[in-house]
Motif scaffolding. Structure first.
Motif, PDB file in Angstrom:
ATOM      1  N   VAL A  29       0.860  -1.179   0.000  1.00 23.10           N
ATOM      2  CA  VAL A  29       0.000   0.000   0.000  1.00 23.10           C
ATOM      3  C   VAL A  29       0.898   1.231   0.000  1.00 23.10           C
ATOM      4  N   VAL A  30       0.878   1.965  -1.092  1.00 31.25           N
ATOM      5  CA  VAL A  30       1.667   3.194  -1.184  1.00 31.25           C
ATOM      6  C   VAL A  30       0.819   4.342  -0.648  1.00 31.25           C
ATOM      7  N   GLY A  31       1.314   4.963   0.423  1.00 37.37           N
ATOM      8  CA  GLY A  31       0.546   6.008   1.101  1.00 37.37           C
ATOM      9  C   GLY A  31      -0.208   5.450   2.289  1.00 37.37           C
ATOM     10  N   ALA A  32       0.404   4.523   3.006  1.00 38.10           N
ATOM     11  CA  ALA A  32      -0.281   3.837   4.104  1.00 38.10           C
ATOM     12  C   ALA A  32      -0.524   4.716   5.317  1.00 38.10           C
ATOM     13  N   SER A  33       0.140   5.850   5.391  1.00 41.65           N
ATOM     14  CA  SER A  33      -0.096   6.744   6.524  1.00 41.65           C
ATOM     15  C   SER A  33      -1.212   7.744   6.245  1.00 41.65           C
ATOM     16  N   GLY A  34      -1.756   7.724   5.034  1.00 40.50           N
ATOM     17  CA  GLY A  34      -2.867   8.592   4.692  1.00 40.50           C
ATOM     18  C   GLY A  34      -4.190   8.052   5.200  1.00 40.50           C
TER      19      GLY A  34
ATOM     20  N   VAL B 237     -15.198  10.526   3.545  1.00 42.30           N
ATOM     21  CA  VAL B 237     -15.666  10.924   4.872  1.00 42.30           C
ATOM     22  C   VAL B 237     -15.459   9.790   5.864  1.00 42.30           C
ATOM     23  N   GLY B 238     -15.748  10.092   7.122  1.00 43.56           N
ATOM     24  CA  GLY B 238     -15.510   9.152   8.210  1.00 43.56           C
ATOM     25  C   GLY B 238     -14.770   9.883   9.315  1.00 43.56           C
ATOM     26  N   GLU B 239     -14.692   9.280  10.488  1.00 42.66           N
ATOM     27  CA  GLU B 239     -14.019   9.947  11.602  1.00 42.66           C
ATOM     28  C   GLU B 239     -12.538  10.106  11.287  1.00 42.66           C
ATOM     29  N   GLY B 240     -12.063  11.327  11.386  1.00 39.93           N
ATOM     30  CA  GLY B 240     -10.679  11.621  11.022  1.00 39.93           C
ATOM     31  C   GLY B 240     -10.537  12.224   9.639  1.00 39.93           C
TER      32      GLY B 240
END
Length: 269
Positions: free
Chosen positions: A5-10, A152-155
Motif C-alpha cells: 500500500v503506497v501512502g499507508a499513513s494517509g 468521509v468518516g471519523e478523522g
C-alpha cells in the motif's frame, strides 16, 4: 497475498491496510513523513518522486498487488510523476495495480460523469490527477483506476472542514456538489478490485450528491450541534474558479462489487 500500500499513513491508505491485515494478507505500507501506525503492517519509508527508490522497494518486496494512493495537493511530482513511477515498477515485478484517482479532474456540469468521461481539469491538482491516469493506463492497461469523491468518516479532513464551518472558522460552498463516500466502504471496494481482473476506469463514490453546505448540515445533525452558525457562500461570490457540480455515476461499481457504497445521509443522518 502480499500487498503493498503506497501512502499507508494517509486516511484511505491506513484504512486499506487495516482491512487487509484483518483479512489475513501480508501488508507492507509506505510513508513519507508520518509513520505508519497500523498494527501488522511492515512500514517502509518512500519518496515516490525518486524513481530508483520506487523500483528498489518493489523489487525487494515483490508484491502480488499494489494499491497506489500517492498525492499531494500542490505537488505535481508526487501526484503525477509518483503515480507513473509506481506503475512502471509494478509492471516490472508483475504486480496487480489499483490506482486511486479523483473527481477533481472534472470541471463540473449538470450531467453526472460516467466512468470513462474524459478529464477536463480546472486547476493544477486536477491536471496532475489526469496526468497520473494517463501514465498509469499507458504503462499498465490492465490496471484498475478508481475515481472517487470526498472521503468521509471519523478523522476525515472533509468532516473536519464541516465542523470548522459550524464553528465559524471556515466557509462551505452551497453550489459545490460531490458524492461523499465513507472511507471504510471505499477501502473495501478497493480491496475487492485487487484480486480481480477489472481494467480501466471505475467511479467508486457514494450514491448521493450533496453540496458541501448540505454536508455541513448533515454533520451538525449527526454531532447534535446547532447549525445556525454554519458559514456558507457560493463559488462565484468567493471569486474562485473551481469545479461546481461534479457528480460521479457509480452504477457500474454498484453492480460489480459486493461492497455497498452507503449514501452520506445514511452515514450522517
Amino acid at each position: 497475498m502480499n500487498l503493498l500500500v503506497v501512502g499507508a499513513s494517509g486516511f484511505l491508505g491506513a484504512e486499506v491496510c487495516r482491512q487487509a491485515v484483518a483479512a489475513g494478507h501480508r501488508v507492507v505500507g509506505t510513508y513519507h513523513r508520518a509513520a505508519v501506525a497500523v498494527p501488522g503492517v511492515a512500514p517502509r519509508r518512500l519518496d515516490v518522486t525518486d524513481r530508483a527508490a520506487v523500483r528498489a522497494l518493489l523489487t525487494g518486496v515483490r508484491p502480488d498487488a499494489v494499491v497506489a494512493t500517492p498525492y499531494r495537493y500542490d505537488d505535481w511530482a508526487v501526484t503525477a510523476d509518483g503515480a507513473a513511477h509506481i506503475a512502471v515498477a509494478a509492471a516490472e515485478v508483475g504486480a496487480r495495480l489499483v490506482h486511486l484517482s479523483s473527481d477533481a479532474l472534472h470541471a463540473g456540469r449538470p450531467k453526472p460523469y460516467a466512468d470513462e468521461d474524459v478529464p477536463t481539469p480546472l486547476h493544477a491538482y486536477g491536471a496532475a490527477k489526469a496526468a497520473a491516469e494517463t501514465a498509469v493506463r499507458a504503462v499498465d492497461p490492465g490496471a484498475a483506476l478508481v475515481r472517487t469523491s470526498l472521503i468521509v468518516g471519523e478523522g476525515s479532513k472533509q468532516i473536519q472542514l464541516c465542523r470548522d464551518a459550524l464553528a465559524g472558522r471556515a466557509t462551505l460552498f452551497t453550489d459545490e456538489l460531490r458524492c461523499p463516500v465513507h472511507v471504510a466502504d471505499l477501502a473495501a471496494a478497493v480491496l475487492e478490485l485487487v484480486p480481480g481482473d477489472y481494467a480501466g476506469l471505475l467511479n467508486v463514490a457514494g450514491p448521493e450528491a450533496v453540496s458541501r453546505a448540505e454536508l455541513g448540515l448533515l454533520v451538525a445533525r449527526h454531532d447534535g450541534v446547532d447549525a445556525g452558525g454554519l458559514r456558507t457562500t457560493t463559488i462565484a461570490a468567493a471569486g474562485l474558479h473551481r469545479p461546481g457540480e461534479v457528480v460521479l455515476d457509480s452504477a457500474r461499481a454498484a453492480g460489480l462489487l459486493r461492497t455497498r457504497l452507503r449514501a452520506v445521509s445514511e452515514l450522517y443522518g
